[in-house]
Every structure is written in structure tokens, then in C-alpha cells.
Scaffold this motif. Structure first.
Motif, PDB file in Angstrom:
ATOM      1  N   ALA A 198       0.835  -1.359   0.115  1.00  0.00           N
ATOM      2  CA  ALA A 198      -0.074   0.155  -0.012  1.00  0.00           C
ATOM      3  C   ALA A 198       0.931   1.275  -0.188  1.00  0.00           C
ATOM      4  N   GLN A 199       2.061   1.278   0.757  1.00  0.00           N
ATOM      5  CA  GLN A 199       2.664   2.355   0.605  1.00  0.00           C
ATOM      6  C   GLN A 199       3.450   2.377  -0.382  1.00  0.00           C
ATOM      7  N   VAL A 200       4.091   1.409  -0.992  1.00  0.00           N
ATOM      8  CA  VAL A 200       4.794   1.562  -2.448  1.00  0.00           C
ATOM      9  C   VAL A 200       3.993   2.170  -3.444  1.00  0.00           C
ATOM     10  N   ARG A 201       2.665   1.711  -3.411  1.00  0.00           N
ATOM     11  CA  ARG A 201       1.814   2.212  -4.430  1.00  0.00           C
ATOM     12  C   ARG A 201       1.522   3.713  -4.115  1.00  0.00           C
ATOM     13  N   TYR A 202       1.429   4.198  -3.171  1.00  0.00           N
ATOM     14  CA  TYR A 202       0.995   5.623  -2.725  1.00  0.00           C
ATOM     15  C   TYR A 202       2.260   6.363  -3.387  1.00  0.00           C
ATOM     16  N   LEU A 203       3.646   5.890  -3.123  1.00  0.00           N
ATOM     17  CA  LEU A 203       4.638   6.825  -3.245  1.00  0.00           C
ATOM     18  C   LEU A 203       5.030   6.856  -5.040  1.00  0.00           C
ATOM     19  N   LEU A 204       4.728   5.768  -5.564  1.00  0.00           N
ATOM     20  CA  LEU A 204       4.654   5.697  -7.066  1.00  0.00           C
ATOM     21  C   LEU A 204       3.656   6.367  -7.849  1.00  0.00           C
ATOM     22  N   GLU A 205       2.421   6.556  -6.930  1.00  0.00           N
ATOM     23  CA  GLU A 205       1.470   7.324  -7.428  1.00  0.00           C
ATOM     24  C   GLU A 205       1.670   9.018  -7.215  1.00  0.00           C
ATOM     25  N   HIS A 206       2.462   9.333  -6.172  1.00  0.00           N
ATOM     26  CA  HIS A 206       2.505  10.603  -5.891  1.00  0.00           C
ATOM     27  C   HIS A 206       4.283  10.832  -5.680  1.00  0.00           C
ATOM     28  N   PRO A 207       4.639  11.164  -7.011  1.00  0.00           N
ATOM     29  CA  PRO A 207       6.277  11.424  -7.087  1.00  0.00           C
ATOM     30  C   PRO A 207       6.604  12.611  -6.352  1.00  0.00           C
ATOM     31  N   ASN A 208       5.848  13.536  -6.075  1.00  0.00           N
ATOM     32  CA  ASN A 208       6.311  14.624  -5.276  1.00  0.00           C
ATOM     33  C   ASN A 208       6.546  14.508  -3.702  1.00  0.00           C
ATOM     34  N   LYS A 209       5.869  13.288  -3.327  1.00  0.00           N
ATOM     35  CA  LYS A 209       6.027  13.033  -1.854  1.00  0.00           C
ATOM     36  C   LYS A 209       7.379  12.153  -1.708  1.00  0.00           C
ATOM     37  N   GLY A 210       8.187  12.617  -0.457  1.00  0.00           N
ATOM     38  CA  GLY A 210       9.335  11.788  -0.245  1.00  0.00           C
ATOM     39  C   GLY A 210       9.094  10.832   0.681  1.00  0.00           C
ATOM     40  N   ALA A 211       8.064  10.807   1.539  1.00  0.00           N
ATOM     41  CA  ALA A 211       7.590   9.602   2.414  1.00  0.00           C
ATOM     42  C   ALA A 211       6.110   9.621   2.513  1.00  0.00           C
ATOM     43  N   VAL A 212       5.762   8.443   3.183  1.00  0.00           N
ATOM     44  CA  VAL A 212       4.020   8.264   3.524  1.00  0.00           C
ATOM     45  C   VAL A 212       4.343   7.371   4.715  1.00  0.00           C
ATOM     46  N   ILE A 213       3.137   7.976   5.620  1.00  0.00           N
ATOM     47  CA  ILE A 213       3.067   7.526   6.714  1.00  0.00           C
ATOM     48  C   ILE A 213       1.478   6.807   6.747  1.00  0.00           C
ATOM     49  N   GLY A 214       1.452   5.821   7.522  1.00  0.00           N
ATOM     50  CA  GLY A 214       0.122   4.951   7.610  1.00  0.00           C
ATOM     51  C   GLY A 214      -0.148   4.993   9.163  1.00  0.00           C
ATOM     52  N   ASP A 215      -1.264   4.127   9.502  1.00  0.00           N
ATOM     53  CA  ASP A 215      -1.419   3.916  11.008  1.00  0.00           C
ATOM     54  C   ASP A 215      -1.114   2.703  11.496  1.00  0.00           C
ATOM     55  N   SER A 216      -1.364   2.436  12.772  1.00  0.00           N
ATOM     56  CA  SER A 216      -0.841   1.325  13.371  1.00  0.00           C
ATOM     57  C   SER A 216      -2.316   0.705  14.253  1.00  0.00           C
ATOM     58  N   VAL A 217      -2.160  -0.665  14.224  1.00  0.00           N
ATOM     59  CA  VAL A 217      -2.944  -1.069  15.548  1.00  0.00           C
ATOM     60  C   VAL A 217      -1.973  -1.124  16.614  1.00  0.00           C
ATOM     61  N   VAL A 218      -2.444  -1.103  17.926  1.00  0.00           N
ATOM     62  CA  VAL A 218      -1.728  -1.108  19.107  1.00  0.00           C
ATOM     63  C   VAL A 218      -1.765  -2.572  20.015  1.00  0.00           C
ATOM     64  N   VAL A 219      -0.860  -3.015  20.318  1.00  0.00           N
ATOM     65  CA  VAL A 219      -0.687  -4.315  20.952  1.00  0.00           C
ATOM     66  C   VAL A 219       0.132  -4.222  22.372  1.00  0.00           C
ATOM     67  N   ASP A 220      -0.213  -5.073  23.413  1.00  0.00           N
ATOM     68  CA  ASP A 220       0.453  -5.124  24.599  1.00  0.00           C
ATOM     69  C   ASP A 220       1.533  -5.997  24.442  1.00  0.00           C
ATOM     70  N   GLN A 221       2.341  -6.228  25.638  1.00  0.00           N
ATOM     71  CA  GLN A 221       3.574  -7.070  25.409  1.00  0.00           C
ATOM     72  C   GLN A 221       3.253  -8.495  25.084  1.00  0.00           C
ATOM     73  N   ASP A 222       2.166  -9.040  25.327  1.00  0.00           N
ATOM     74  CA  ASP A 222       1.743 -10.398  24.905  1.00  0.00           C
ATOM     75  C   ASP A 222       1.061 -10.349  23.379  1.00  0.00           C
ATOM     76  N   GLY A 223       0.900  -9.410  22.783  1.00  0.00           N
ATOM     77  CA  GLY A 223       0.498  -9.365  21.462  1.00  0.00           C
ATOM     78  C   GLY A 223      -1.041  -9.077  21.307  1.00  0.00           C
ATOM     79  N   ASN A 224      -1.838  -8.872  22.538  1.00  0.00           N
ATOM     80  CA  ASN A 224      -3.261  -8.708  22.544  1.00  0.00           C
ATOM     81  C   ASN A 224      -3.433  -7.303  22.079  1.00  0.00           C
ATOM     82  N   LYS A 225      -4.398  -7.236  21.279  1.00  0.00           N
ATOM     83  CA  LYS A 225      -4.845  -5.828  20.521  1.00  0.00           C
ATOM     84  C   LYS A 225      -5.488  -4.859  21.767  1.00  0.00           C
TER      85      LYS A 225
END
Length: 315
Positions: free
Chosen positions: A115-142
Motif C-alpha cells: 500500500a505504501q509503495v503504491r502511494y509513493l509511486l502514484e505521488h512522485p512529489n512525496k518523499g515519505a508516506v505514513i500509515g496508521d498502526s494497531v496497538v498491541v500489548d507485550q503479549d500481542g493482545n490488541k
């Protein structure tokens, strides 16, 4: 025309996944497995163990021995130099056109690289793209479906334009975890990470935002793990004061990169950070003075016109 990576495999750019590892023996295998599991095929993995004192280095070496034929891997173990110096060394060792900085306690989510590669290929004026994250605890629980909204309380709609991205990066830092994909050329332009900083990512993203080089996709691209050793989440008062004082110096130093009204907003943010420091140090008068300056500058920024700039489309 939309560039469909899945239909142009021969033209797929190389992504270098960069992992600075330090004392994450419990989490590092999940981090490395996630790179292998991500379906994006044109990738390499560069790992530096930054002087871990636990079993992290051995676990990485064992993992590399097993998977060295599955994708190109380079692994270096050396003395501790800090995260910014380690990231800069990782960039120097990378071969990819695109760079994906990681963290050895977090892990990638399948499809994020594509998804991020496609964004940068489609937006050559952008040097970087950020996305969101899911947050998990130390045991991997969301813990949260969205790191930006659930953990940081951010309004993701701000990130759908250049103006909104600048305001969000300046006033409400909500980038948690390794959520950025960057062009190597963009990092060369903004001088990479500033070595010596403890919390180095805000400084880098301020420089990218000032150039209008930062884009956003509303896609969860990684899992950000919250646990007792997250540097930015420390409850130790003296450490928090040091981190805040560093952030205030970054704000003051980078204000000159921005046009108005963003320059005034960043000056306002420096006073807001100063108020936090005064609160932690129980200094009432400086707290009041910083808040008065903050409110005054925010009002001033609102009456100054926004410079015309092209929007950063969100996917």
C-alpha cells in the motif's frame, strides 16, 4: 493512471526494511517473522544490533541462519551508539529505492508495504508516506484498532492535506511505531536522522512536513507494541523533563524551515512544551508565562493566511 504493483512485478522497486535492535529478546523474532510474512516480494532486510545486553543478538543470529536463503539479509552486531546513529548506518547499508525503518519490538502487518509503495509511486512529489498502526500489548493482545486515534487521540482527517499534515505534525504528534515508508532521495535531502537526539523521529518528520514531502494513507501498516520499556512512554519525571526539553529545542531549531502560519504554530508548541516542563518541575510562574505565550501565538497563527500548497491526497 494508477500504478498497480501486483500487475507490474518486474518493475517493483526494492524496499529495504531497516531494523535497529536493542534489548528486545522477547519481541525481536516476531518483528523479523513479520518481514518474511509480508507478501511484498522485492525487499531486503538490514538489521543492526545496537549493543544489546540481553539475548537479542543471539536470537537474531539464529533467525538469520534459518532464513538467510528466504530473502536478502544483512546483520551487524556492534557496540551501542544510539537509535539515530543506528538508523543512519542502516540507511547507508541499504540498497533499496524505498526505506522502511522498523523497530525490534514492533512488527509489520501484511499488505502495508504494498500500500505504501503504491502511494509513493502514484505521488512522485512525496518523499515519505505514513500509515496508521494497531496497538498491541507485550503479549500481542490488541489494545487499540488505531494508534493515531486510540492511543494518541488524533483526528486522522487532518492528515488528508498538506496543511493538515503540517498542523498535525507540529501540534499533535501522533505517529506511533514504524509507520513510514521513505524514498532514499528524500532522506538525503533532509539529512537523515539527527544523531544525539533521544526522540529523533519528530525532528525528521518536521523537516519532511516543512517541505510538503509527507503523505498519508489510512491503512494500518504495523503493530505498535506498548510495554514497560517504551522510551516515549516513560513515567520517570527526570527522564520526561529531559525528553521534553529536547523536543522544545527541536521545535525552536526547526521553526525557521516553515512559512507562516506554521512557523508561529511551532513557536507556540515550544511554549506548550515549556509549560509541560514547568508543570513537572512544579514551577508555577513559568507555567503561566508559557501558557500565555502559547495562547497568544496560537491566536496569532489563526489570523495569518495559509500559504498555497498542493494537497496530499489520502488513500
Amino acid at each position: 493512471m494508477t500504478f498497480d504493483v501486483s500487475k507490474n512485478e518486474a518493475a517493483m522497486p526494492l524496499v529495504s526494511v531497516l531494523v535497529p535492535a536493542f534489548n528486545h529478546e522477547r519481541f525481536v523474532q516476531r518483528c523479523l517473522d513479520s518481514v518474511l510474512e509480508d507478501p511484498y516480494p522485492a525487499k531486503e532486510l538490514i538489521i543492526i544490533d545496537d549493543g544489546s545486553t540481553d539475548d537479542t543478538a543471539r536470537m537474531i543470529a539464529d533467525w538469520v541462519a534459518i532464513h538467510c536463503m528466504d530473502l536478502p539479509i544483512e546483520y551487524v552486531r556492534r557496540e551501542n551508539r544510539g537509535v539515530a546513529a543506528t538508523l543512519n548506518e542502516l540507511v547507508a547499508r541499504a540498497n533499496g529505492e524505498f526505506l522502511r525503518p522498523g523497530a525490534s519490538d514492533d512488527y509489520l502487518l501484511p499488505g502495508g508495504l504494498d500500500a505504501q509503495v503504491r502511494y509513493l509511486l502514484e505521488h512522485p512529489n512525496k518523499g515519505a508516506v505514513i500509515g496508521d498502526s494497531v496497538v498491541v500489548d507485550q503479549d500481542g493482545n490488541k489494545v487499540h484498532d488505531s494508534g493515531m486515534h486510540g492511543l494518541h487521540g488524533a483526528n486522522k482527517n487532518l492528515y488528508r492535506s498538506d496543511d493538515g499534515i503540517r498542523r498535525a505534525v507540529i501540534s499533535h504528534w501522533a505517529i506511533g511505531g514504524p509507520v513510514a515508508l521513505m524514498r532514499r532521495s528524500a532522506l538525503d535531502t533532509v539529512d537523515r536522522w539527527s544523531e544525539g537526539l533521544r526522540i529523533e523521529d519528530w525532528d525528521l518528520f518536521l523537516r519532511l512536513a516543512a517541505r510538503g514531502a509527507l503523505g498519508f494513507i489510512d491503512v494500518s501498516v504495523c503493530a505498535y507494541r506498548v510495554h514497560g520499556k517504551n522510551l516515549s512512554a516513560t513515567r520517570h519525571t527526570a527522564t520526561r523533563v529531559i525528553n521534553l526539553a529536547e523536543s522544545r529545542q527541536v521545535a525552536l531549531r526547526r521553526a525557521c524551515l516553515f512559512d507562516e502560519p506554521y512557523r508561529t504554530l511551532l513557536r507556540a508548541q515550544s511554549h506548550y512544551i515549556g509549560a509541560k516542563i514547568s508543570f513537572l518541575q512544579r514551577q508555577f510562574l513559568p507555567l503561566v508565562l508559557h501558557m500565555l505565550a502559547y495562547v497568544s501565538l496560537v491566536i496569532l497563527a489563526k489570523v495569518r493566511p495559509v500559504s498555497a500548497s498542493p494537497g496530499a491526497e489520502a488513500v
